[in-house]
Design an enzyme around this catalytic site. Structure first.
Site, PDB file in Angstrom:
ATOM      1  N   GLY A 237       2.687   2.080  10.918  1.00  0.00           N
ATOM      2  CA  GLY A 237       3.685   3.142  10.779  1.00  0.00           C
ATOM      3  C   GLY A 237       4.431   3.467  12.064  1.00  0.00           C
ATOM      4  O   GLY A 237       5.182   4.437  12.121  1.00  0.00           O
TER       5      GLY A 237
ATOM      6  N   GLU B  15      -5.094  -5.094  10.939  1.00  0.00           N
ATOM      7  CA  GLU B  15      -4.058  -4.090  11.164  1.00  0.00           C
ATOM      8  C   GLU B  15      -4.331  -3.358  12.479  1.00  0.00           C
ATOM      9  O   GLU B  15      -5.153  -2.435  12.513  1.00  0.00           O
ATOM     10  CB  GLU B  15      -4.060  -3.064  10.030  1.00  0.00           C
ATOM     11  CG  GLU B  15      -3.765  -3.647   8.664  1.00  0.00           C
ATOM     12  CD  GLU B  15      -3.255  -2.588   7.695  1.00  0.00           C
ATOM     13  OE1 GLU B  15      -2.133  -2.732   7.218  1.00  0.00           O
ATOM     14  OE2 GLU B  15      -3.979  -1.615   7.456  1.00  0.00           O
TER      15      GLU B  15
ATOM     16  N   SER C  73       3.609  -2.247  10.459  1.00  0.00           N
ATOM     17  CA  SER C  73       5.055  -2.348  10.705  1.00  0.00           C
ATOM     18  C   SER C  73       5.659  -3.688  10.293  1.00  0.00           C
ATOM     19  O   SER C  73       6.624  -4.144  10.900  1.00  0.00           O
ATOM     20  CB  SER C  73       5.372  -2.011  12.167  1.00  0.00           C
ATOM     21  OG  SER C  73       4.989  -0.674  12.451  1.00  0.00           O
TER      22      SER C  73
ATOM     23  N   LYS D 124       0.026   4.249  -0.194  1.00  0.00           N
ATOM     24  CA  LYS D 124      -0.625   5.434   0.399  1.00  0.00           C
ATOM     25  C   LYS D 124      -0.446   6.628  -0.543  1.00  0.00           C
ATOM     26  O   LYS D 124      -0.380   6.424  -1.757  1.00  0.00           O
ATOM     27  CB  LYS D 124      -0.070   5.679   1.812  1.00  0.00           C
ATOM     28  CG  LYS D 124      -0.133   4.400   2.665  1.00  0.00           C
ATOM     29  CD  LYS D 124       0.065   4.617   4.121  1.00  0.00           C
ATOM     30  CE  LYS D 124      -0.033   3.274   4.844  1.00  0.00           C
ATOM     31  NZ  LYS D 124       0.077   3.385   6.289  1.00  0.00           N
TER      32      LYS D 124
ATOM     33  N   GLU E 105      -6.637   4.560   8.215  1.00  0.00           N
ATOM     34  CA  GLU E 105      -6.434   5.993   7.958  1.00  0.00           C
ATOM     35  C   GLU E 105      -7.694   6.608   7.371  1.00  0.00           C
ATOM     36  O   GLU E 105      -7.987   7.776   7.606  1.00  0.00           O
ATOM     37  CB  GLU E 105      -5.219   6.191   7.036  1.00  0.00           C
ATOM     38  CG  GLU E 105      -3.917   5.986   7.812  1.00  0.00           C
ATOM     39  CD  GLU E 105      -2.750   5.477   6.987  1.00  0.00           C
ATOM     40  OE1 GLU E 105      -2.799   5.545   5.750  1.00  0.00           O
ATOM     41  OE2 GLU E 105      -1.775   4.987   7.602  1.00  0.00           O
TER      42      GLU E 105
ATOM     43  N   HIS F 249      -9.371   1.092   5.222  1.00  0.00           N
ATOM     44  CA  HIS F 249      -8.073   1.267   5.893  1.00  0.00           C
ATOM     45  C   HIS F 249      -8.267   2.188   7.096  1.00  0.00           C
ATOM     46  O   HIS F 249      -9.064   3.124   7.045  1.00  0.00           O
ATOM     47  CB  HIS F 249      -7.049   1.850   4.915  1.00  0.00           C
ATOM     48  CG  HIS F 249      -5.666   1.846   5.478  1.00  0.00           C
ATOM     49  ND1 HIS F 249      -5.241   2.801   6.374  1.00  0.00           N
ATOM     50  CD2 HIS F 249      -4.639   0.982   5.311  1.00  0.00           C
ATOM     51  CE1 HIS F 249      -3.988   2.513   6.718  1.00  0.00           C
ATOM     52  NE2 HIS F 249      -3.602   1.424   6.094  1.00  0.00           N
TER      53      HIS F 249
ATOM     54  N   ASN G  72       0.866  -1.183   0.000  1.00  0.00           N
ATOM     55  CA  ASN G  72       0.000   0.000   0.000  1.00  0.00           C
ATOM     56  C   ASN G  72       0.901   1.232   0.000  1.00  0.00           C
ATOM     57  O   ASN G  72       1.520   1.546   1.014  1.00  0.00           O
ATOM     58  CB  ASN G  72      -0.877  -0.053   1.270  1.00  0.00           C
ATOM     59  CG  ASN G  72      -1.663   1.228   1.504  1.00  0.00           C
ATOM     60  OD1 ASN G  72      -1.762   2.075   0.617  1.00  0.00           O
ATOM     61  ND2 ASN G  72      -2.223   1.362   2.698  1.00  0.00           N
TER      62      ASN G  72
HETATM   63  P1  PGA Z   1       2.988   0.200   7.704  1.00  0.00           P
HETATM   64  O1  PGA Z   1       1.491   0.454   7.158  1.00  0.00           O
HETATM   65  O2  PGA Z   1       3.469  -1.070   7.067  1.00  0.00           O
HETATM   66  O3  PGA Z   1       3.746   1.396   7.230  1.00  0.00           O
HETATM   67  O4  PGA Z   1       2.898   0.095   9.184  1.00  0.00           O
HETATM   68  C1  PGA Z   1       0.606  -0.605   6.985  1.00  0.00           C
HETATM   69  C2  PGA Z   1      -0.681  -0.087   6.414  1.00  0.00           C
HETATM   70  O5  PGA Z   1      -1.077   1.034   6.755  1.00  0.00           O
HETATM   71  O6  PGA Z   1      -1.350  -0.769   5.609  1.00  0.00           O
END
Ligand code: PGA
Length: 245
Positions: free
Chosen positions: A168, A162, A207, A10, A94, A92, A8
């Protein structure tokens, strides 16, 4: 079950980033897992063209729940399918937190994705405080029940667990925490759709990186990963793909 590894990007990526797809093509030709890259909308068509002739599929990071209409700025699942996307991430964290997306709207988006012939990657996950209160499993299984539409089946749906606090942040849950949540999601899927629920892939995300991928992918009911930061560099993403087999 063949593992599914999804990158992803983003809101990262200009035309120059398409070189990562080229690099990935070369580095993953012997991979046995299924690989998906989800760049921003603007790169989907070009990414599809670049991935041609490889086993890399292209996906989107979101879609609207309606096929057409007066929704300024939005993109429908049908539009994504037309430019070559085969997958779409919905719900997601976010988007759930920044745009107040609810389980109901996520289910509507997944339904639209299925109607357009796309595979939905439905994201779920608890916050740190929900985990501290001992509610992770309750929250996550409820999100699965409410965010997966009745059109959901193994051929068009993956669930991505997640934990919000792991995205992140560099923090990852323990092996047993991942195992417990994935087992609970599996049970929920089987209750929901019967035996086919055993074939729905459950991805871990948050992560994930080359150094922890192998141990996470070896956990029961972890059928792949959803990777943010570490998917931006072909070398890191390739190492994660290698850990998936
Ligand atoms: P990350 O993000 O691997 O940077 O922690 C995962 C995600 O948001 O799908």
């Amino acid at each position: 079950m063949r593992k599914l590894v999804v990158g992803n990007w983003k809101m990262n990526g200009l035309a120059a980033s398409l070189a990562e797809i080229e690099a990935l093509k070369g580095l993953t030709s012997s991979a046995t897992c299924e690989i998906v890259v989800c760049p921003p909308f603007t790169l989907i068509e070009r990414a599809t063209a670049r991935s041609h002739g490889s086993s890399i599929a292209i996906g989107a990071q979101d879609c609207h729940s309606e096929a057409t209409g007066a929704y300024t700025g939005d993109v429908s699942a049908q539009m994504l399918a037309e430019i070559g996307a085969r997958f779409v991430i919905v719900g997601h964290s976010e988007r759930r937190s920044t745009y107040q997306e609810t389980d109901m709207s996520v289910a509507a988006k997944a339904r639209a994705a299925h109607a357009a012939g796309l595979t939905s990657i439905i994201c779920v996950g608890e916050t740190q405080s929900e985990r501290d209160l001992g509610k992770a499993i309750e929250i996550v299984t409820r999100q699965v029940i409410r965010s997966m539409p009745t059109s959901g089946a193994s051929e068009n749906t993956a669930i991505a667990y997640e934990p919000r606090w792991a995205i992140g942040s560099g923090l990852v849950p323990s092996i047993s925490q991942v195992e417990d949540v994935h087992a609970a999601i599996r049970e929920t899927l089987v209750e929901r759709v019967g035996a086919d629920g055993r074939a729905i892939r459950i991805l871990y995300g948050g992560s994930l990186k080359p150094s922890n991928a192998a141990s996470i992918f070896s956990i029961e009911n972890v059928d792949g990963g959803l990777i943010g930061g570490a998917s931006l560099k072909a070398s890191d993403f390739t190492a994660i793909i290698a850990a998936a087999g």
